[in-house]
Design a protein around this motif. Structure first.
Motif, PDB file in Angstrom:
ATOM      1  N   ASN A   6       0.822  -1.213   0.000  1.00 36.38           N
ATOM      2  CA  ASN A   6       0.000   0.000   0.000  1.00 36.38           C
ATOM      3  C   ASN A   6       0.853   1.259   0.000  1.00 36.38           C
ATOM      4  O   ASN A   6       0.562   2.211  -0.721  1.00 36.38           O
ATOM      5  CB  ASN A   6      -0.960  -0.015   1.196  1.00 36.38           C
ATOM      6  N   GLU A  29      11.457   3.301   5.318  1.00 37.46           N
ATOM      7  CA  GLU A  29      11.054   1.933   5.667  1.00 37.46           C
ATOM      8  C   GLU A  29      11.927   1.418   6.818  1.00 37.46           C
ATOM      9  O   GLU A  29      13.152   1.474   6.739  1.00 37.46           O
ATOM     10  CB  GLU A  29      11.190   1.036   4.418  1.00 37.46           C
ATOM     11  N   GLY A  79       4.708  -6.987   3.620  1.00 39.04           N
ATOM     12  CA  GLY A  79       4.236  -8.372   3.517  1.00 39.04           C
ATOM     13  C   GLY A  79       4.607  -9.067   2.223  1.00 39.04           C
ATOM     14  O   GLY A  79       4.060 -10.131   1.929  1.00 39.04           O
ATOM     15  N   VAL A  89       0.589 -16.133  -2.340  1.00 37.73           N
ATOM     16  CA  VAL A  89      -0.320 -16.436  -3.443  1.00 37.73           C
ATOM     17  C   VAL A  89      -1.081 -15.158  -3.797  1.00 37.73           C
ATOM     18  O   VAL A  89      -1.592 -14.477  -2.897  1.00 37.73           O
ATOM     19  CB  VAL A  89      -1.301 -17.551  -3.025  1.00 37.73           C
ATOM     20  N   VAL A 123      10.625   5.155  11.715  1.00 41.21           N
ATOM     21  CA  VAL A 123      10.119   6.448  12.193  1.00 41.21           C
ATOM     22  C   VAL A 123       9.454   6.212  13.546  1.00 41.21           C
ATOM     23  O   VAL A 123       8.529   5.403  13.656  1.00 41.21           O
ATOM     24  CB  VAL A 123       9.112   7.038  11.175  1.00 41.21           C
ATOM     25  N   ASP A 150       1.825   4.057   6.149  1.00 41.79           N
ATOM     26  CA  ASP A 150       1.419   2.671   5.871  1.00 41.79           C
ATOM     27  C   ASP A 150       1.481   1.912   7.202  1.00 41.79           C
ATOM     28  O   ASP A 150       2.286   0.992   7.371  1.00 41.79           O
ATOM     29  CB  ASP A 150       2.377   2.075   4.827  1.00 41.79           C
ATOM     30  N   SER A 175      -3.505  -1.402   5.187  1.00 40.38           N
ATOM     31  CA  SER A 175      -4.663  -2.304   5.063  1.00 40.38           C
ATOM     32  C   SER A 175      -5.664  -2.099   6.198  1.00 40.38           C
ATOM     33  O   SER A 175      -6.700  -2.753   6.208  1.00 40.38           O
ATOM     34  CB  SER A 175      -4.193  -3.754   5.022  1.00 40.38           C
ATOM     35  N   GLY A 202      -4.482  -7.884   2.243  1.00 35.15           N
ATOM     36  CA  GLY A 202      -4.114  -8.547   0.989  1.00 35.15           C
ATOM     37  C   GLY A 202      -3.170  -7.672   0.195  1.00 35.15           C
ATOM     38  O   GLY A 202      -3.092  -6.453   0.407  1.00 35.15           O
ATOM     39  N   VAL A 203      -2.427  -8.315  -0.696  1.00 32.93           N
ATOM     40  CA  VAL A 203      -1.492  -7.578  -1.548  1.00 32.93           C
ATOM     41  C   VAL A 203      -2.246  -7.121  -2.793  1.00 32.93           C
ATOM     42  O   VAL A 203      -2.437  -7.897  -3.724  1.00 32.93           O
ATOM     43  CB  VAL A 203      -0.283  -8.475  -1.917  1.00 32.93           C
TER      44      VAL A 203
HETATM   45  C1  FAD Z   1       1.997 -14.801   6.978  1.00 40.07           C
HETATM   46  C2  FAD Z   1       1.246 -13.928   6.003  1.00 40.07           C
HETATM   47  C3  FAD Z   1       0.697 -14.488   4.858  1.00 40.07           C
HETATM   48  C4  FAD Z   1      -0.003 -13.712   3.953  1.00 40.07           C
HETATM   49  N1  FAD Z   1      -0.441 -14.275   2.787  1.00 40.07           N
HETATM   50  C5  FAD Z   1      -0.979 -13.480   1.828  1.00 40.07           C
HETATM   51  C6  FAD Z   1      -1.185 -13.995   0.512  1.00 40.07           C
HETATM   52  O1  FAD Z   1      -0.832 -15.150   0.218  1.00 40.07           O
HETATM   53  N2  FAD Z   1      -1.754 -13.173  -0.410  1.00 40.07           N
HETATM   54  C7  FAD Z   1      -2.098 -11.858  -0.123  1.00 40.07           C
HETATM   55  O2  FAD Z   1      -2.611 -11.148  -1.000  1.00 40.07           O
HETATM   56  N3  FAD Z   1      -1.850 -11.338   1.114  1.00 40.07           N
HETATM   57  C8  FAD Z   1      -1.293 -12.114   2.073  1.00 40.07           C
HETATM   58  N4  FAD Z   1      -0.969 -11.588   3.303  1.00 40.07           N
HETATM   59  C9  FAD Z   1      -1.440 -10.223   3.652  1.00 40.07           C
HETATM   60  C10 FAD Z   1      -0.596  -9.117   3.047  1.00 40.07           C
HETATM   61  O3  FAD Z   1       0.780  -9.411   3.159  1.00 40.07           O
HETATM   62  C11 FAD Z   1      -0.911  -7.815   3.785  1.00 40.07           C
HETATM   63  O4  FAD Z   1      -2.314  -7.606   3.803  1.00 40.07           O
HETATM   64  C12 FAD Z   1      -0.254  -6.632   3.065  1.00 40.07           C
HETATM   65  O5  FAD Z   1       1.147  -6.792   3.038  1.00 40.07           O
HETATM   66  C13 FAD Z   1      -0.625  -5.331   3.768  1.00 40.07           C
HETATM   67  O6  FAD Z   1       0.023  -4.297   3.111  1.00 40.07           O
HETATM   68  P1  FAD Z   1       0.368  -2.914   3.836  1.00 40.07           P
HETATM   69  O7  FAD Z   1       1.132  -2.102   2.850  1.00 40.07           O
HETATM   70  O8  FAD Z   1      -0.889  -2.357   4.380  1.00 40.07           O
HETATM   71  O9  FAD Z   1       1.270  -3.301   5.091  1.00 40.07           O
HETATM   72  P2  FAD Z   1       2.649  -4.080   5.171  1.00 40.07           P
HETATM   73  O10 FAD Z   1       2.832  -4.950   3.988  1.00 40.07           O
HETATM   74  O11 FAD Z   1       2.716  -4.703   6.491  1.00 40.07           O
HETATM   75  O12 FAD Z   1       3.741  -2.935   5.063  1.00 40.07           O
HETATM   76  C14 FAD Z   1       3.905  -1.960   6.067  1.00 40.07           C
HETATM   77  C15 FAD Z   1       5.345  -1.488   6.003  1.00 40.07           C
HETATM   78  O13 FAD Z   1       5.505  -0.349   6.841  1.00 40.07           O
HETATM   79  C16 FAD Z   1       6.709  -0.486   7.563  1.00 40.07           C
HETATM   80  N5  FAD Z   1       6.572   0.309   8.790  1.00 40.07           N
HETATM   81  C17 FAD Z   1       5.630   0.171   9.761  1.00 40.07           C
HETATM   82  N6  FAD Z   1       5.834   1.070  10.747  1.00 40.07           N
HETATM   83  C18 FAD Z   1       6.924   1.792  10.385  1.00 40.07           C
HETATM   84  C19 FAD Z   1       7.623   2.859  10.990  1.00 40.07           C
HETATM   85  N7  FAD Z   1       7.248   3.384  12.168  1.00 40.07           N
HETATM   86  N8  FAD Z   1       8.691   3.382  10.344  1.00 40.07           N
HETATM   87  C20 FAD Z   1       9.080   2.901   9.152  1.00 40.07           C
HETATM   88  N9  FAD Z   1       8.454   1.858   8.532  1.00 40.07           N
HETATM   89  C21 FAD Z   1       7.385   1.318   9.144  1.00 40.07           C
HETATM   90  C22 FAD Z   1       6.816  -1.963   7.844  1.00 40.07           C
HETATM   91  O14 FAD Z   1       8.154  -2.344   8.121  1.00 40.07           O
HETATM   92  C23 FAD Z   1       6.316  -2.543   6.511  1.00 40.07           C
HETATM   93  O15 FAD Z   1       7.355  -2.701   5.586  1.00 40.07           O
HETATM   94  C24 FAD Z   1      -0.211 -12.328   4.212  1.00 40.07           C
HETATM   95  C25 FAD Z   1       0.363 -11.748   5.330  1.00 40.07           C
HETATM   96  C26 FAD Z   1       1.109 -12.531   6.222  1.00 40.07           C
HETATM   97  C27 FAD Z   1       1.780 -11.877   7.398  1.00 40.07           C
END
Ligand code: FAD
Length: 471
Positions: free
Chosen positions: A7, A26, A34, A53, A240, A255, A446, A453-454
């Motif tokens: 996201n 990051e 994720g 997946v 941060v 995020d 998310s 989800g991705v």
């Molecule tokens: C075990 C597991 C299996 C999954 N399987 C699937 C799948 O097969 N298919 C699918 O579509 N989805 C899957 N998901 C869900 C998907 O990975 C997440 O819904 C998605 O990554 C959420 O995206 P996001 O950008 O909101 O958050 P995230 O991907 O969690 O990214 C947030 C980022 O912000 C960074 N961050 C947070 N706080 C700070 C801070 N204070 N300073 C600097 N950086 C910070 C974190 O390090 C991270 O890199 C899975 C998740 C997990 C954990």
């Protein structure tokens, strides 16, 4: 931008494409949140630490815009690999439900439920990506295809258990539907769990359930490559701790989930907004295993080897019970296990002849219980001899999951419960949930619509809010 998850990266790209000067900070040493992969077990075995997946990524309007076709994706190092069969669900005694790309072939394997399956699913598959676009769109704009959405809503609003029982008679069809709906991490007696099952099942037919060649990290790397091509940049190893630490900027997108926003903003947030964030509910966590195997998983039913994703948990009633136990704050003896065998379709994930596998089950939020034995017993149930194939394993409980990614509070991988209430109020009530009361500060994780989800859609919607505000 704080956070380089899907996201954060999609939001960053959207702003960079609009001519903004974007820097992503990051906390981790690699971008992706994720979407990261690592050699978790042995050298040359590539494991997906989180997501594996990717039906949502392939179907997502945000990703479709960035990677318009296969060539555009490959230019940034991303290729989707599709297994012969998107999903398999084995049952005791060697039976199984197989979810094929073709609705007709899938239905043909469901015995007396063949026509019921086709009647239920075909209209959604025919609606194609118009339906997915509607489901992932912000709730504050009139839907482009209201008829598709209304039809989906009529079925999707129910519980998965109710819909599966009403529509299907065979163990195969009922179990297949239960497994799809269990991705919601809700009780399958809860409203809208049928909607999760229908959406994921429809995507298996319309776009497939692929894995990223070389590991999910390649999706992250591709997004970073697109961002850099528009002049943006990612600074890793930069956590941060407070909004006050940030360099001056016109706009800050976060995020992160509500709990982290509370920490980052300190007492700057108005008390009413702060209280709504405090009321935001996190859901169950996951316990995850990755395996290095000296051969393929020895499934009793050889057809299961054709799928990259396998749902293990037996019948509808068993899966309903396993998920109910988790909702009650307990650990299921026979958990529902989501398993991926990526190397079946992507042999380069492991040395020649060897394989990787990935699997997790749901556990109460913050659980410290080691579920290794119970997860492996579920695999062994449908693949006797599996344990003998294990060269090495790597496990992550809820605390390890949260250490890997701060957004996985208590091991919750969805950024908050995604039941009906928090589907509509995510994270706070309002038509613009990506905005915060702080001037120029937006949420894009998310924990905002459309949820986990991705797919990058939370990021896209948040960035569009920014662009609207600064038009
Ligand atoms: C075990 C597991 C299996 C999954 N399987 C699937 C799948 O097969 N298919 C699918 O579509 N989805 C899957 N998901 C869900 C998907 O990975 C997440 O819904 C998605 O990554 C959420 O995206 P996001 O950008 O909101 O958050 P995230 O991907 O969690 O990214 C947030 C980022 O912000 C960074 N961050 C947070 N706080 C700070 C801070 N204070 N300073 C600097 N950086 C910070 C974190 O390090 C991270 O890199 C899975 C998740 C997990 C954990």
């Amino acid at each position: 931008m704080v956070g380089a998850g899907p996201n954060g990266l999609v939001a960053a790209i959207t702003l960079a494409q609009a001519g903004w000067n974007v820097t992503v900070l990051e906390a981790a040493s690699t971008p992706g949140g994720g979407m990261r992969s690592q050699e978790l077990t042995l050298p040359d075995f590539v494991h997906d630490v989180c997501s594996a997946v990717h039906p949502l990524a392939v179907a997502s309007p945000a990703f479709r815009e960035l990677f318009a076709d296969e060539t555009a994706a490959r230019r940034h190092g991303l290729a989707w690999l599709h297994p012969e069969v998107p999903l398999a669900h084995p049952l005791d005694g060697g039976g199984a439900a197989l979810l094929h790309r073709s609705v007709e072939t899938t239905a043909a394997g469901l015995g007396v439920d063949a026509s019921a399956y086709q009647r239920l699913v075909q209209p959604f598959v025919d609606a194609g990506l118009d339906l997915t676009d509607g489901l992932l769109a912000p709730l504050n704009v009139p839907p482009a295809h209201p008829i598709h959405l209304a039809r989906f809503g009529l079925h999707g609003v129910w519980s998965a258990r109710g819909l599966a029982r009403r529509r299907f008679d065979t163990d195969e069809a009922q179990a297949l539907f239960a497994g799809l709906a269990a991705h919601s991490i809700l009780s399958l007696r809860a409203p809208i769990t049928a909607g999760y099952g229908l959406m994921l099942g429809t995507l298996a037919h319309s776009v497939g359930w692929p894995v990223a060649q070389g590991g999910s990290q390649r999706i992250a790397d591709a997004l970073v490559s697109v961002l850099e091509s528009h002049g943006g940049r990612v600074e890793c190893d930069h956590r941060v701790g407070s909004l006050r630490e940030l360099p001056p900027s016109d706009v800050t997108l976060l995020d992160v989930t509500p709990r982290q926003l509370l920490n980052l903003a300190g007492d700057e947030l108005p008390s009413r907004y702060r209280r709504s964030l405090e009321r935001f509910r996190y859901g169950p966590g996951v316990f995850k295993l990755d395996w290095a195997l000296d051969g393929p998983i020895p499934w009793t039913n050889p057809e299961i080897a054709r799928a990259a994703t396998v749902h293990l948990g037996g019948t509808l009633d068993e899966i309903v019970q396993a998920e109910d136990i988790v909702q009650q704050g307990r650990h299921a003896e026979q958990p529902f296990v989501l398993l991926a065998q990526q190397s079946v379709v992507d042999p380069d994930r492991a040395p020649a002849g060897s394989h990787t596998a990935w699997g997790y089950c749901h556990v109460p939020n913050g659980s410290a219980v080691d579920m290794t034995g119970r997860i492996e017993a579920q695999v062994e149930r449908f693949a006797p001899g599996f344990r003998d194939r294990i060269l090495a394993r790597h496990s992550m409980n809820t605390a390890a999951m949260e250490r890997h990614g701060e957004n996985y509070v208590g091991g919750d991988i969805n950024g908050g419960v995604a039941d009906l209430r928090q589907y509509l109020i995510r994270p706070t009530l309002g038509l613009h949930p990506w905005t915060t009361p702080l001037d120029g500060v937006y949420l894009c994780s998310s924990s905002t619509p459309p949820g986990g989800g991705v797919h990058g859609m939370c990021g896209l919607h948040a960035a569009n809010e920014v662009l609207r505000a600064h038009r």
